[in-house]
Design a protein around this motif. Structure first.
Motif, PDB file in Angstrom:
ATOM      1  N   ALA A   4      33.452  34.083  41.291  1.00  0.00           N
ATOM      2  CA  ALA A   4      34.284  35.420  40.696  1.00  0.00           C
ATOM      3  C   ALA A   4      35.762  34.652  40.382  1.00  0.00           C
ATOM      4  O   ALA A   4      36.388  35.136  39.304  1.00  0.00           O
ATOM      5  CB  ALA A   4      34.518  36.484  41.960  1.00  0.00           C
ATOM      6  N   ALA A  16      37.731  34.827  36.810  1.00  0.00           N
ATOM      7  CA  ALA A  16      39.074  35.546  36.858  1.00  0.00           C
ATOM      8  C   ALA A  16      40.154  34.555  36.319  1.00  0.00           C
ATOM      9  O   ALA A  16      40.769  35.347  35.631  1.00  0.00           O
ATOM     10  CB  ALA A  16      39.190  36.165  38.004  1.00  0.00           C
ATOM     11  N   VAL A  26      41.014  40.020  41.703  1.00  0.00           N
ATOM     12  CA  VAL A  26      40.326  38.845  42.313  1.00  0.00           C
ATOM     13  C   VAL A  26      41.273  37.736  42.679  1.00  0.00           C
ATOM     14  O   VAL A  26      41.179  37.068  43.774  1.00  0.00           O
ATOM     15  CB  VAL A  26      39.493  38.454  41.399  1.00  0.00           C
ATOM     16  CG1 VAL A  26      38.766  36.975  41.668  1.00  0.00           C
ATOM     17  CG2 VAL A  26      38.288  39.430  41.430  1.00  0.00           C
ATOM     18  N   PRO A  38      40.088  44.098  37.182  1.00  0.00           N
ATOM     19  CA  PRO A  38      39.219  43.136  38.305  1.00  0.00           C
ATOM     20  C   PRO A  38      40.060  41.872  38.332  1.00  0.00           C
ATOM     21  O   PRO A  38      39.881  41.272  39.462  1.00  0.00           O
ATOM     22  CB  PRO A  38      37.765  43.363  37.867  1.00  0.00           C
ATOM     23  CG  PRO A  38      37.769  44.282  37.031  1.00  0.00           C
ATOM     24  CD  PRO A  38      39.065  44.530  36.367  1.00  0.00           C
ATOM     25  N   GLU A  39      39.999  41.435  37.295  1.00  0.00           N
ATOM     26  CA  GLU A  39      40.585  39.839  37.275  1.00  0.00           C
ATOM     27  C   GLU A  39      41.742  39.424  38.139  1.00  0.00           C
ATOM     28  O   GLU A  39      41.698  38.699  38.717  1.00  0.00           O
ATOM     29  CB  GLU A  39      40.520  39.084  35.880  1.00  0.00           C
ATOM     30  CG  GLU A  39      41.591  39.902  34.927  1.00  0.00           C
ATOM     31  CD  GLU A  39      40.635  41.039  34.202  1.00  0.00           C
ATOM     32  OE1 GLU A  39      39.801  41.742  34.672  1.00  0.00           O
ATOM     33  OE2 GLU A  39      41.378  41.441  32.793  1.00  0.00           O
ATOM     34  N   ALA A  83      36.397  42.263  43.502  1.00  0.00           N
ATOM     35  CA  ALA A  83      35.418  42.281  42.148  1.00  0.00           C
ATOM     36  C   ALA A  83      34.705  43.381  42.333  1.00  0.00           C
ATOM     37  O   ALA A  83      34.522  44.059  40.970  1.00  0.00           O
ATOM     38  CB  ALA A  83      34.662  41.061  42.326  1.00  0.00           C
TER      39      ALA A  83
END
Lengths: 485, 404
Positions: free
Chosen positions: A21, A25, A77, A73-74, A112
């Motif tokens: 993840a 990201a 993360v 989300p990035e 995430a």
């Protein structure tokens, strides 16, 4: 494969997912927002406060939700990586690198998952921030975040200990309810940051910091309160050498048994104090009766029976003890209604009263008195079980047995000094005398519930008999310190 | 004179608050604090204020500080006129009482109304003096906005003005130690007031963006603060109540009459206040008064004990607690009550000994001769005329003249 190996595999695969993840990201975020978020997560984790034993209150999930709302989300993360340094400077909790790795990984994966949920539900529901549909999307993201978080942690706890996964997961319900305020605070933060300015966050920080201050100050105060109550109890027990430490042991074991029976934190806390204070009324019983070396006559026994009532008189206006004052009032009552001083029967005795009653009797049996050594744990448990259903509540006796075995509870037999014994040896529990002395009343502490009814209720079994036995033993062996001098 | 002063103070408070509210129109700030609330918003504010009336924060002394002020403050900053906020504040209190089935206190209705009225006046002053409205420069949607001058004025009103007014209008002891009482009230309220003021500013700031969602979200940080402070207040009350309960331990031994500790503590509190001691010393004195006989639980029972032994034994028990060293010092100082200087434990110890003597030998006012005798003996015995005079004033206001 063994447990530790499974644990290593579990942590490694969690970490692998998290690394994937992060690799996904990192190219997608700008430098400065990421650094800000990492610092914010670090601060939230660093100043996480211990809400109570083993429950940390931290605003990390609020920070991650804000990151999802502001940068997708990035950003969340990458921001979750801020928990790595926090783990090494935190005062509470273990510091192992493996724990840091797992903890950060589960933050990354949860962030995430929550971010993906927010994006997906936002696309599905439409709507522009901050209308009802986007608020629903934020709420969904928060729920997914804490579900992921809890499953991952419950998994590691289940593998590291022998607890079942479902047991660990049980506490997720209240935690989900906590998400509602977190969602509100996250939305508020986003509005302030996006539509006003960073300084607007100060307005939010003031009440939150005051809340933290209040909780921390309360924890200190609670410890001070415990010292206060303990000192008073110690001061009262100072005259009665044979029960010194009794109240503290009853308090400690009662809390453990309550935990075993699934009693909530707040009730356990009250139980701790009510159990510490359960014998406080003995201050009103003349010392010559408490220390009388021999059976009590009717008048003396009547005075002895007053001590729960006197205790209630002393403690009645402490507001927070009030809901559990029955622990003091009824700790010599019996399930079958044969106890003293009120003679109420089982349905009037709350679960906490039943716990303290049984623990009180158990500790009296397993501590050394001047007239006999402490009974062994197994012997005491056997006696409790024989009186289960008449004197004590069966479910409490069962829980008490499990607790005592689990924590390895030991009898208390070291505190009576040679000086107090006057050079004599403490005899073992004298079985023969036990049988001979039925029906004699004793001034004992603890297990003397229903001493007055033993004559009419021979079924009452060993505890009552043993107790009366003790009084015979007292007649033969017990000398009060005053007499010896 | 003593009976008149409190009413005079209340009158002054009312007058100042009333004038402050009218400044809202005199300064013509309607366009600066333009009303940004529709009728439905005002109804929502009323609902929120009613809910918050049901959720006050209880301080250590058991007094409930209303958090509805946060809602009122936000309404003020959003431009609601003094009439509107006064109506909301008073109605919310009345509704909350009706819902909770509690007794309406006219004094509190008036207090809520006057507080809201004065707060909007303070906001008007701030709006007239302060810098222009802050507004977020954003490309999308409505910007958040807040008038900074008005916000600061509301903050000062909540943190300083209202507690001061409250303590002035509550004073039944006249004008003595007025400044100290006001200062202590502000200090006691500071954490609650800071949370309330910040929440009011936050609500006004985000209202242009969040609209109807403002109230449920802006009150969340305040709810957290309430959870923390309420718990702290509960703990502090438990501590003090436990000390009061422990005052009954020596009474159970037989040689102290029932209720002696509690009565001595009440007298000691009154004397300490009468002498103008600061809040912390009053608290220590009251605790020491509750526990002044505690040494008996350590001494041989059923034997009369000299005061010296009692004091030392009581001090020993209290030193073991670890957090009550000041109280232990006062209890110990009973042993040498004449010799100690005024500062430190000397004065509180003399207060405790005097109140104990009075309650032991002349507990009622039925026998004034007995009381006079105890007073005279105290004058000789503890040699602190101020303490004895204050005690005499409290048990019998007429006795002051005789002593003089």
């Amino acid at each position: 494969m063994t447990g530790p190996q499974w644990l290593t595999i579990y942590i490694a695969s969690t970490a692998l997912c998290a690394i994937l993840a992060v690799v996904w990201a990192v190219p997608r975020v700008a430098l400065w927002p990421s650094l800000c978020l990492i610092v914010a997560v670090f601060v939230a984790e660093r100043y996480a406060s211990l809400l109570r034993e083993q429950v940390m209150a931290s605003l990390t999930n609020v920070v991650l939700l804000v990151a999802i709302l502001l940068g997708g989300p990035e950003l969340a993360v990458v921001g979750a990586l801020g928990s790595v340094p926090a783990f090494f400077v935190r005062r509470h909790g273990p510091r192992k690198a493996r724990n840091a790795l797992f903890n950060t990984s589960q933050f990354v994966i949860s962030a995430a998952a929550a971010g993906a949920t927010y994006d997906a539900s936002g696309a599905l529901l439409g709507g522009a921030f901050p209308d009802g549909r986007t608020l629903l999307a934020v709420a969904l993201a928060a729920v997914v975040y804490s579900l992921t978080n809890y499953s991952l942690v419950a998994g590691v706890v289940a593998l590291a200990t022998s607890d079942a996964f479902s047991d660990t997961f049980r506490s997720v319900g209240p935690a989900l309810a906590l998400q509602i305020p977190y969602v509100g605070i996250a939305v508020l933060t986003v509005v302030v940051v996006e539509r006003a300015s960073w300084w607007g966050l100060l307005l939010m920080a003031v009440p939150v910091l005051i809340a933290r201050h209040g909780l921390l100050a309360f924890q200190e105060l609670d410890q001070a309160y415990e010292r206060l109550v303990r000192s008073f109890v110690t001061a009262i027990e100072i005259k009665d050498h044979y029960t010194r430490g009794h109240s503290e042991r009853v308090s400690e074991l009662s809390v453990l048994v309550a935990e075993e029976l699934g009693v909530g934190y707040e009730e356990r806390r009250i139980t701790k104090y009510a159990a510490l204070l359960h014998d406080v009324g003995k201050i009103g019983v003349p010392l010559c009766i408490i220390n009388k070396p021999g059976p009590l006559d009717d008048a003396e026994f009547a005075r002895m029976q007053e001590h729960p009532t006197i205790g209630v008189d002393i403690l009645h206006d402490i507001d927070f003890l009030e809901p559990e004052l029955d622990i003091v009032r009824y700790h010599h009552e019996r399930i079958d209604g044969g106890g003293y001083p009120h003679g109420v029967d089982g349905q009037d005795l709350s679960r906490l009263v039943r716990i303290v009653t049984a623990v009180d009797a158990f500790d009296a049996m397993t501590s050394t008195r001047s007239y006999r050594r402490a009974l062994g744990i197994d012997e005491a448990i056997a006696e409790l079980e024989r009186c289960s259903g008449t004197q004590f509540a069966p479910e409490v006796v069962a829980a008490l047995c499990r607790t005592v075995r689990r924590v390895g509870w030991q009898p208390t037999d070291e505190f009576v000094s040679g000086e107090l014994l006057g050079g004599g040896a403490i005899p073992d529990a004298p079985r023969e005398e036990v049988r001979r002395s039925r029906g004699v009343r004793t001034p004992g502490t603890g297990a003397d519930a229903g001493g007055g009814v033993v004559d009419t209720a021979p079924v009452d079994g060993a505890v009552a008999r043993r107790r009366n036995g003790r009084s015979a033993a007292q007649a033969g062996h017990r000398r009060s310190p005053e007499q010896r001098r | 004179m003593r009976g008149l002063a409190p009413w005079l103070l209340r009158g002054i408070v009312l007058l100042v608050a009333g004038l402050l509210g009218t400044l809202w129109w005199l300064l013509s700030v309607e366009d600066v604090l333009a009303l940004r609330l529709r009728l439905v918003d005002l109804l929502l504010f009323l609902v929120a204020a009613t809910v918050m009336e049901r959720l006050p924060i209880r301080l250590a002394d058991g007094r409930a500080v209303p958090t509805s002020l946060a809602v009122i403050g936000a309404a003020v900053l959003l431009g609601a006129s003094p009439w509107v906020v006064t109506a909301i504040a008073a109605t919310a209190y009345v509704l909350a009482c009706l819902i909770g089935g509690e007794q309406l206190t006219p004094r509190l209705v008036l207090g809520r109304a006057v507080g809201a009225w004065a707060l909007s006046g303070a906001a008007a002053v701030g709006a007239a003096l302060g810098p222009m409205t802050f507004s977020g420069g954003v490309d999308v949607g409505a910007p958040a906005a807040l008038h900074l001058g008005a916000a600061v004025a509301v903050g000062v009103g909540v943190l300083v003005g209202l507690p001061a007014a409250e303590s002035l209008s509550r004073s039944d002891a006249g004008v003595r130690f007025l400044w100290r009482r006001v200062r202590e009230e502000i200090h006691r309220n500071r954490l609650v007031a800071a949370s309330v003021a910040a929440t009011a500013g936050l609500g006004a700031l985000v209202h242009p963006v969040l609209g109807a969602w403002t109230l449920p979200t802006m009150l969340l940080p305040l709810a957290a603060a309430r959870a923390g402070l309420d718990r702290l207040g509960q703990g502090q009350r438990a501590y003090d109540q436990t000390i009061r309960a422990m005052s009954r331990l020596p009474e159970q031994l037989g040689s102290v009459p029932a209720g002696h500790g509690v009565r001595v503590a009440q007298l000691a509190r009154a004397v300490a206040m009468e002498l103008g001691l600061d809040a912390a010393t009053v608290a220590h004195t009251v605790r020491a008064a509750h526990l002044h006989e505690l040494g008996r639980i350590k001494l041989e029972r059923e034997v009369p004990a000299p005061r010296q032994d009692l004091a030392v034994a009581g001090g020993e028990v209290l030193r073991e607690v670890g957090d009550l060293d000041e109280v232990a010092a006062i209890v110990e100082a009973q042993a040498q009550v004449n010799e100690l200087p005024r500062d430190g434990a000397g004065l509180p110890a003399r207060i405790v000994v005097a109140c104990c003597e009075l309650d032991s030998f002349a507990p009622t006012s039925d026998a004034p001769g007995q009381r006079d005798e105890v007073i005279l003996r105290l004058l000789r015995g503890i040699g602190d005329i101020e303490v004895v005079a204050a005690l005499a004033r409290i048990v019998d206001p007429a006795a002051e003249r005789q002593l003089a």
